[in-house]
Structure formats: structure tokens, C-alpha cells
Design a protein around this motif. Sequence first.
Motif, PDB file in Angstrom:
ATOM      1  N   ALA A   1      -1.767   8.192 -15.994  1.00 58.98           N
ATOM      2  CA  ALA A   1      -0.328   8.169 -15.701  1.00 58.98           C
ATOM      3  C   ALA A   1       0.439   7.292 -16.686  1.00 58.98           C
ATOM      4  O   ALA A   1       1.658   7.424 -16.803  1.00 58.98           O
ATOM      5  CB  ALA A   1      -0.101   7.676 -14.265  1.00 58.98           C
ATOM      6  N   SER A   2      -0.257   6.411 -17.400  1.00 57.76           N
ATOM      7  CA  SER A   2       0.423   5.601 -18.427  1.00 57.76           C
ATOM      8  C   SER A   2       0.836   6.477 -19.595  1.00 57.76           C
ATOM      9  O   SER A   2       1.893   6.273 -20.195  1.00 57.76           O
ATOM     10  CB  SER A   2      -0.497   4.487 -18.935  1.00 57.76           C
ATOM     11  N   VAL A   3      -0.002   7.447 -19.916  1.00 55.04           N
ATOM     12  CA  VAL A   3       0.340   8.379 -20.991  1.00 55.04           C
ATOM     13  C   VAL A   3       1.426   9.340 -20.509  1.00 55.04           C
ATOM     14  O   VAL A   3       2.389   9.633 -21.226  1.00 55.04           O
ATOM     15  CB  VAL A   3      -0.927   9.141 -21.462  1.00 55.04           C
ATOM     16  N   SER A   4       1.303   9.805 -19.281  1.00 54.95           N
ATOM     17  CA  SER A   4       2.266  10.825 -18.823  1.00 54.95           C
ATOM     18  C   SER A   4       3.674  10.256 -18.702  1.00 54.95           C
ATOM     19  O   SER A   4       4.649  10.982 -18.910  1.00 54.95           O
ATOM     20  CB  SER A   4       1.817  11.472 -17.513  1.00 54.95           C
ATOM     21  N   VAL A   5       3.820   8.962 -18.388  1.00 49.86           N
ATOM     22  CA  VAL A   5       5.195   8.433 -18.295  1.00 49.86           C
ATOM     23  C   VAL A   5       5.814   8.341 -19.682  1.00 49.86           C
ATOM     24  O   VAL A   5       7.027   8.551 -19.840  1.00 49.86           O
ATOM     25  CB  VAL A   5       5.284   7.101 -17.525  1.00 49.86           C
ATOM     26  N   CYS A   6       5.008   8.078 -20.688  1.00 47.37           N
ATOM     27  CA  CYS A   6       5.530   8.074 -22.067  1.00 47.37           C
ATOM     28  C   CYS A   6       6.057   9.464 -22.399  1.00 47.37           C
ATOM     29  O   CYS A   6       7.170   9.622 -22.923  1.00 47.37           O
ATOM     30  CB  CYS A   6       4.419   7.658 -23.042  1.00 47.37           C
ATOM     31  N   LEU A   7       5.275  10.488 -22.051  1.00 43.40           N
ATOM     32  CA  LEU A   7       5.699  11.872 -22.313  1.00 43.40           C
ATOM     33  C   LEU A   7       6.945  12.218 -21.509  1.00 43.40           C
ATOM     34  O   LEU A   7       7.868  12.861 -22.011  1.00 43.40           O
ATOM     35  CB  LEU A   7       4.584  12.841 -21.913  1.00 43.40           C
ATOM     36  N   SER A   8       6.931  11.801 -20.247  1.00 46.22           N
ATOM     37  CA  SER A   8       8.041  12.169 -19.369  1.00 46.22           C
ATOM     38  C   SER A   8       9.356  11.589 -19.876  1.00 46.22           C
ATOM     39  O   SER A   8      10.367  12.285 -19.971  1.00 46.22           O
ATOM     40  CB  SER A   8       7.750  11.684 -17.938  1.00 46.22           C
ATOM     41  N   VAL A   9       9.351  10.305 -20.235  1.00 41.68           N
ATOM     42  CA  VAL A   9      10.579   9.669 -20.739  1.00 41.68           C
ATOM     43  C   VAL A   9      11.025  10.340 -22.042  1.00 41.68           C
ATOM     44  O   VAL A   9      12.197  10.659 -22.235  1.00 41.68           O
ATOM     45  CB  VAL A   9      10.371   8.148 -20.919  1.00 41.68           C
ATOM     46  N   ASN A  10      10.056  10.578 -22.938  1.00 41.03           N
ATOM     47  CA  ASN A  10      10.419  11.172 -24.232  1.00 41.03           C
ATOM     48  C   ASN A  10      10.997  12.587 -24.063  1.00 41.03           C
ATOM     49  O   ASN A  10      12.030  12.929 -24.645  1.00 41.03           O
ATOM     50  CB  ASN A  10       9.192  11.216 -25.144  1.00 41.03           C
ATOM     51  N   ASN A  11      10.304  13.389 -23.226  1.00 40.43           N
ATOM     52  CA  ASN A  11      10.739  14.784 -23.048  1.00 40.43           C
ATOM     53  C   ASN A  11      12.023  14.894 -22.242  1.00 40.43           C
ATOM     54  O   ASN A  11      13.002  15.475 -22.696  1.00 40.43           O
ATOM     55  CB  ASN A  11       9.670  15.584 -22.288  1.00 40.43           C
ATOM     56  N   SER A  12      11.979  14.348 -21.007  1.00 36.45           N
ATOM     57  CA  SER A  12      13.054  14.736 -20.090  1.00 36.45           C
ATOM     58  C   SER A  12      14.233  13.779 -20.070  1.00 36.45           C
ATOM     59  O   SER A  12      15.307  14.148 -19.602  1.00 36.45           O
ATOM     60  CB  SER A  12      12.527  14.980 -18.671  1.00 36.45           C
ATOM     61  N   LEU A  13      14.079  12.568 -20.587  1.00 38.66           N
ATOM     62  CA  LEU A  13      15.251  11.695 -20.681  1.00 38.66           C
ATOM     63  C   LEU A  13      15.803  11.703 -22.100  1.00 38.66           C
ATOM     64  O   LEU A  13      16.964  12.040 -22.324  1.00 38.66           O
ATOM     65  CB  LEU A  13      14.906  10.265 -20.247  1.00 38.66           C
ATOM     66  N   VAL A  14      14.958  11.368 -23.082  1.00 38.33           N
ATOM     67  CA  VAL A  14      15.493  11.132 -24.424  1.00 38.33           C
ATOM     68  C   VAL A  14      15.764  12.460 -25.156  1.00 38.33           C
ATOM     69  O   VAL A  14      16.892  12.716 -25.583  1.00 38.33           O
ATOM     70  CB  VAL A  14      14.554  10.193 -25.223  1.00 38.33           C
ATOM     71  N   GLY A  67       7.143  14.466 -32.118  1.00 41.04           N
ATOM     72  CA  GLY A  67       6.210  13.392 -31.790  1.00 41.04           C
ATOM     73  C   GLY A  67       6.037  12.406 -32.922  1.00 41.04           C
ATOM     74  O   GLY A  67       5.135  11.572 -32.908  1.00 41.04           O
ATOM     75  N   GLU A  68       6.907  12.472 -33.937  1.00 38.45           N
ATOM     76  CA  GLU A  68       6.806  11.515 -35.051  1.00 38.45           C
ATOM     77  C   GLU A  68       7.396  10.165 -34.655  1.00 38.45           C
ATOM     78  O   GLU A  68       7.035   9.134 -35.204  1.00 38.45           O
ATOM     79  CB  GLU A  68       7.558  12.062 -36.272  1.00 38.45           C
ATOM     80  N   LYS A  69       8.334  10.214 -33.721  1.00 37.84           N
ATOM     81  CA  LYS A  69       8.906   8.976 -33.187  1.00 37.84           C
ATOM     82  C   LYS A  69       8.911   9.067 -31.661  1.00 37.84           C
ATOM     83  O   LYS A  69       8.902  10.168 -31.104  1.00 37.84           O
ATOM     84  CB  LYS A  69      10.331   8.787 -33.704  1.00 37.84           C
ATOM     85  N   ILE A  70       8.968   7.895 -31.033  1.00 41.97           N
ATOM     86  CA  ILE A  70       8.981   7.850 -29.565  1.00 41.97           C
ATOM     87  C   ILE A  70      10.329   7.290 -29.118  1.00 41.97           C
ATOM     88  O   ILE A  70      10.901   6.416 -29.788  1.00 41.97           O
ATOM     89  CB  ILE A  70       7.801   6.981 -29.050  1.00 41.97           C
ATOM     90  N   GLY A  71      10.838   7.808 -28.001  1.00 39.91           N
ATOM     91  CA  GLY A  71      12.128   7.367 -27.495  1.00 39.91           C
ATOM     92  C   GLY A  71      12.009   6.552 -26.217  1.00 39.91           C
ATOM     93  O   GLY A  71      10.998   6.607 -25.502  1.00 39.91           O
ATOM     94  N   ALA A  72      13.054   5.773 -25.944  1.00 39.17           N
ATOM     95  CA  ALA A  72      13.130   4.998 -24.699  1.00 39.17           C
ATOM     96  C   ALA A  72      14.525   5.151 -24.104  1.00 39.17           C
ATOM     97  O   ALA A  72      15.492   5.395 -24.832  1.00 39.17           O
ATOM     98  CB  ALA A  72      12.819   3.525 -24.967  1.00 39.17           C
ATOM     99  N   GLY A 105      16.781  15.435 -14.389  1.00 40.37           N
ATOM    100  CA  GLY A 105      15.624  16.097 -14.999  1.00 40.37           C
ATOM    101  C   GLY A 105      14.438  15.158 -15.117  1.00 40.37           C
ATOM    102  O   GLY A 105      13.288  15.566 -14.938  1.00 40.37           O
ATOM    103  N   GLY A 106      14.728  13.884 -15.402  1.00 37.94           N
ATOM    104  CA  GLY A 106      13.651  12.891 -15.466  1.00 37.94           C
ATOM    105  C   GLY A 106      12.891  12.840 -14.152  1.00 37.94           C
ATOM    106  O   GLY A 106      11.660  12.666 -14.134  1.00 37.94           O
ATOM    107  N   ARG A 107      13.607  13.019 -13.076  1.00 39.78           N
ATOM    108  CA  ARG A 107      12.956  12.933 -11.754  1.00 39.78           C
ATOM    109  C   ARG A 107      11.983  14.086 -11.526  1.00 39.78           C
ATOM    110  O   ARG A 107      11.017  13.949 -10.769  1.00 39.78           O
ATOM    111  CB  ARG A 107      14.036  12.853 -10.665  1.00 39.78           C
ATOM    112  N   ILE A 108      12.207  15.223 -12.193  1.00 35.15           N
ATOM    113  CA  ILE A 108      11.212  16.309 -12.111  1.00 35.15           C
ATOM    114  C   ILE A 108       9.922  15.836 -12.796  1.00 35.15           C
ATOM    115  O   ILE A 108       8.820  16.064 -12.301  1.00 35.15           O
ATOM    116  CB  ILE A 108      11.738  17.602 -12.784  1.00 35.15           C
ATOM    117  N   GLY A 109      10.082  15.155 -13.928  1.00 35.83           N
ATOM    118  CA  GLY A 109       8.907  14.642 -14.642  1.00 35.83           C
ATOM    119  C   GLY A 109       8.139  13.630 -13.798  1.00 35.83           C
ATOM    120  O   GLY A 109       6.905  13.681 -13.721  1.00 35.83           O
ATOM    121  N   ILE A 110       8.856  12.716 -13.158  1.00 32.91           N
ATOM    122  CA  ILE A 110       8.158  11.697 -12.347  1.00 32.91           C
ATOM    123  C   ILE A 110       7.561  12.327 -11.090  1.00 32.91           C
ATOM    124  O   ILE A 110       6.480  11.935 -10.644  1.00 32.91           O
ATOM    125  CB  ILE A 110       9.106  10.522 -12.003  1.00 32.91           C
ATOM    126  N   ALA A 111       8.234  13.328 -10.532  1.00 28.06           N
ATOM    127  CA  ALA A 111       7.658  14.046  -9.381  1.00 28.06           C
ATOM    128  C   ALA A 111       6.356  14.724  -9.807  1.00 28.06           C
ATOM    129  O   ALA A 111       5.353  14.693  -9.079  1.00 28.06           O
ATOM    130  CB  ALA A 111       8.659  15.073  -8.857  1.00 28.06           C
TER     131      ALA A 111
END
Length: 379
Positions: free
Chosen positions: A81-94, A117-122, A241-247
Motif C-alpha cells: 500500500a506504500s507503493v499504491s498511494v504513490c501511484l494514487s496521488v500521482n495519477n488521480s490528484l496530480v 513516470g519520469e517525475k513524481i507529483g505531490a 477522484g483521489g477518493r476512488i484511488g484510496i477506496a
Amino acid sequence: MNFELTEEHLAVRDAARNFAQNVLKPGVIERDREQKFATDEIKQLGELGFMGMMVDPKYGGGGMDTVSYAIAIEEISKVDASVSVCLSVNNSLVCYGIEKFGTEEQKQKYLVPLAKGEKIGAFCLSEPEAGSDATSQRTTAVDMGDHYVLNGTKNWITNGSSASIYLVIAQTNPELGHKGINVLIVERGMEGFIVGAKEDKMGIRGSDTHTLIFNDVKVPKENRIGEDGFGFKFAMKTLAGGRIGIAAQALGIAAGAFELATAYSKERAAFGKPISHHQAIAFKLADMATEIEAARLLVYKSAVDKDLNRNYDQSSAMAKLYASKVAMEQTVEAVQIHGGYGYVKEYHVERLMRDAKITQIYEGTSEVQKIVISRGILG
Ligand code: CAA
């Protein structure tokens, strides 16, 4: 009503599942213990197209639907889940926030490397004194004509030190309340921007959660997303949309724990037979499977709402509220089924139990989801 996944959904599921089981699983216990960010693994996920799954291919993304995205997040969360939250924030928020509301220049400059995937967002909304009450932003972005001067502190920022592109929410006109808030794209390396302390957390310990400090950071005007004062609405629309990722993450944590508990219950014998043959365990598995399937349907429903351009504020809040509750309850059950083995790290379920808790807190606590849902009911 069609409950069938498409060929594309199944292919995404297989790819994410293989990656999670073969690449992420071997190091997950160590990353959790050492609080180590999965730098190499996330780089590989970027190369495979998992960092900008829903972004238009013309901006370097996968052009996939939200259901595919939820499926990928579920599979990865079953293991890490540590990896998936990185993906979730990058995809559905940033990525989503820049693609939906950004200018063409912002998309070329920031979205393309994020999607590849060359850069990561927050995504930087929370502050020491503004969590659930997100309109109470103390970080200020003073309008200086051609640029803003940013001052303040953000807390609990996912991808805090691994990111290089930050969406920062800040108050420009306090007298206008939430209508005075803006969102600015801040780059790593801008003068006065400091990545502060890393949090030592209960769960998702492989995720780099940091305090961020902004001391007179000069941010060009062209880095503002949307019209002046759009920042709070930007945060709310993006978080839906971020909440779909966290769900989907919560669903994956629950499903991962369920799969481990089911396998263990077939192997472990007590009183002369596998423990799965005891009704006390079999009924637990029956409850777990039912609740996980219900959570999955809510996650998919919200993803379909988004894909069909229907309002998904309510359905994403319901999916997150329910899936996070299921994650918390079912990971506790998975530990219980494992008995003493469940309490030690080697069996994975204790980590999933610790990881589950955050899904009831970030991207809107369960109580915030109830505010969103009840306002939708009552108007
Ligand atoms: N879409 C568009 N506009 C929206 C909206 C939405 N989904 N939700 C609210 N708005 C608008 C409202 O219409 C209102 O605008 P008008 O005055 O023009 O009508 C404005 O935003 C203010 O809305 P509210 O009056 O409803 O605001 P509120 O102060 O009552 O708060 C809240 C509502 C739902 C509690 C909101 O503050 C909230 O969601 N809080 C939680 C914040 C959150 O999720 N934080 C997570 C941090 S990010 C994170 O965790 C990422 C990570 O790293 C993992």
C-alpha cells in the motif's frame, strides 16, 4: 447491467498482479521496517505506464478508464500500500488535476513527465491547522503581479521527498474565504522551498510522508492552475477522484489480507482438521468475502460514474467510506485467523492491518465522507 470486465481490464489486472507478486512482494517487509521508498520499483511502474494510466496518450499517458486504474491500485495494494498511494496521488490528484484544469503549457511542461513516470507529483493541501477544515488555509500566496510569493507549512505530504512537482494550495485573498484560495505548481529546487521532517508512521511506512516549508518562494503566475480563486474548488474536484484511488487501495488491502487468511486457513490444522473446516473460521471467511465484494462494487460504480462523466462526489465518498471500513475490519479478522503467526511480520497481515488505518484518514476522513454523502442526500 453488465458486470463483465473487458479484455483491457483483465490485462491490466494481470500485469499489476504479476508486478505486485513478483517485484513488490520480495522486498515489502524490509521496506516497511526500514521506511524505505520503493524508488526502483516505482520507476519500473512508470515505465510500464502505471503513473499516468488515465492521461491522454498525447501527453504520455495510458488513455485508460478509471475502472482499469482502480483494478491496478487494488492489485498493487494487496501487496504494498506504500507503493499504491504513490501511484494514487500521482495519477488521480496530480496528473488528473493538471490535465483537467491546466493550460497547454502546464501540460507539456509538467503533465508529460508525470504521466511517463519520469517525475513524481505531490498534492499539498493539509496544514498543521487545516486538515478536515480545508478552507482554513494559512499558507499564503501573495500576488506580486507576475508572480506569487508563497509562505507557509504543509503537513503529511505523500511523496514529500520523492516528488519534484508539487501542487500547493494557498490563500491569496483571506477576505474572500475559500474563494480567495489558489493552487500553484511548485518545482523542487525553487528557492525557499524546503522538504522538512519525515513522519515515522504506524503504516504505509514505505511511503515518504513529509512536512514541506515555503519561505518566500517565488512562483511564476503561469504556474497557477485555473482562474484566480479556483484553488479550493480545484482541491475538492480533484479529491473526488483521489477518493476512488484510496477506496481501491483500501479494497486491495482487505482483499490481500483475505487471500492470505484463506490460504493459511487451508494449510493450518487444529483439532484434527484444517482450520477452514471449523465453522468459526469458515464463517469469518464468508463475511470477509461478502464485504470485500460489496466494497469492490462501490469502487467500480464510482469509477464508472467518473468514466461516464456523471457526478461522482457522492459515489466516491461512499466507496472510500465503506472500503476503508472493510479494510480496517477485515485485516483485523485476517490477523485473528492467523493467530500468533498473524502478529509477526513474516506473515504480512499485521502490516496490512497497520496500513488499513490510514485509508480511514487521508484524502478526507470517514467523517468528512459522511459530510459529503449527507449533504448529497439533504442538499
Ligand atoms: N466540487 C466542486 N465544488 C465543491 C465541491 C466539489 N466536490 N465540494 C465543495 N465545493 C465548493 C462548494 O460548492 C463551495 O463553493 P460555493 O461557496 O461557491 O458554493 C466551496 O467549495 C466550499 O464548500 P463547503 O462550504 O462545502 O466547504 P466546507 O468548509 O463545509 O468543507 C469539506 C467541506 C467536504 C469538509 C471539505 O473541506 C473537505 O473535503 N475536507 C477534507 C479535505 C481532505 O480531503 N484533505 C485530504 C488532504 S489531501 C491528501 O490526503 C492527499 C494525500 O497525500 C494522500
